[in-house]
Write a protein that holds these residues in place. Structure first.
Motif, PDB file in Angstrom:
ATOM      1  N   ALA A   1       1.769  16.598  -4.346  1.00  0.00           N
ATOM      2  CA  ALA A   1       2.626  17.691  -3.869  1.00  0.00           C
ATOM      3  C   ALA A   1       3.086  18.557  -5.037  1.00  0.00           C
ATOM      4  O   ALA A   1       3.123  19.786  -4.926  1.00  0.00           O
ATOM      5  N   LEU A   2       3.407  17.934  -6.163  1.00  0.00           N
ATOM      6  CA  LEU A   2       3.824  18.673  -7.346  1.00  0.00           C
ATOM      7  C   LEU A   2       2.697  19.570  -7.851  1.00  0.00           C
ATOM      8  O   LEU A   2       2.915  20.743  -8.172  1.00  0.00           O
TER       9      LEU A   2
ATOM     10  N   LYS B   1       0.821  -1.200   0.000  1.00  0.00           N
ATOM     11  CA  LYS B   1       0.000   0.000   0.000  1.00  0.00           C
ATOM     12  C   LYS B   1       0.863   1.261   0.000  1.00  0.00           C
ATOM     13  O   LYS B   1       0.553   2.241  -0.657  1.00  0.00           O
ATOM     14  N   LYS B   2       1.972   1.217   0.747  1.00  0.00           N
ATOM     15  CA  LYS B   2       2.848   2.380   0.822  1.00  0.00           C
ATOM     16  C   LYS B   2       3.498   2.660  -0.525  1.00  0.00           C
ATOM     17  O   LYS B   2       3.685   3.802  -0.903  1.00  0.00           O
ATOM     18  N   SER B   3       3.872   1.613  -1.240  1.00  0.00           N
ATOM     19  CA  SER B   3       4.526   1.824  -2.523  1.00  0.00           C
ATOM     20  C   SER B   3       3.566   2.386  -3.563  1.00  0.00           C
ATOM     21  O   SER B   3       3.978   3.058  -4.502  1.00  0.00           O
ATOM     22  N   ILE B   4       2.275   2.128  -3.416  1.00  0.00           N
ATOM     23  CA  ILE B   4       1.283   2.681  -4.342  1.00  0.00           C
ATOM     24  C   ILE B   4       0.995   4.137  -4.007  1.00  0.00           C
ATOM     25  O   ILE B   4       0.839   4.973  -4.890  1.00  0.00           O
TER      26      ILE B   4
ATOM     27  N   LYS C   1       2.971   6.356  -2.457  1.00  0.00           N
ATOM     28  CA  LYS C   1       4.109   7.272  -2.550  1.00  0.00           C
ATOM     29  C   LYS C   1       4.110   8.079  -3.850  1.00  0.00           C
ATOM     30  O   LYS C   1       4.237   9.300  -3.802  1.00  0.00           O
ATOM     31  N   PRO C   2       3.953   7.459  -5.041  1.00  0.00           N
ATOM     32  CA  PRO C   2       3.925   8.274  -6.266  1.00  0.00           C
ATOM     33  C   PRO C   2       2.723   9.220  -6.305  1.00  0.00           C
ATOM     34  O   PRO C   2       2.826  10.339  -6.807  1.00  0.00           O
ATOM     35  N   PHE C   3       1.602   8.779  -5.767  1.00  0.00           N
ATOM     36  CA  PHE C   3       0.426   9.646  -5.733  1.00  0.00           C
ATOM     37  C   PHE C   3       0.679  10.860  -4.853  1.00  0.00           C
ATOM     38  O   PHE C   3       0.314  11.982  -5.202  1.00  0.00           O
TER      39      PHE C   3
END
Length: 88
Positions: free
Chosen positions: A14-15, A2-5, A7-9
């Motif tokens: 933030a961007l 779940k954390k790896s999914i 993180k990019p989101f």
């Protein structure tokens, strides 16, 4: 997993937020109005005087040293247990 999914989101969110913040800041620049002001001042700002920068840097260094010295932790810990058995 779940954390790896997530993180990019989170990075993408933030961007987007930072770009919207920059867009809002750029929108504040108003080039349509023109203002002419004239002021004279005989005061000198404290930021111009170099001794103020030296004093400020010294204070910040002292604060950093004080904070870093308080974080000393002992990484080796010994735990001893004494067990007394009844002889009766």
């Amino acid at each position: 997993m779940k954390k790896s999914i997530l993180k990019p989101f989170q990075q993408f969110a933030a961007l987007v937020i930072m770009n919207l913040w920059a867009l809002a800041a750029a929108a504040q620049d108003s080039s349509m109005t023109q203002t002419n002001t004239s002021t004279t001042s005989t005061e000198t700002s404290f930021q111009v005087q170099p001794w103020m920068w030296i004093v400020g840097a010294a204070v910040i260094i002292i604060i950093v040293i004080a904070l870093m010295s308080g974080r000393k932790t002992d990484t080796t810990t010994t735990t001893r247990t004494t067990v007394y058995k009844d002889k009766s």
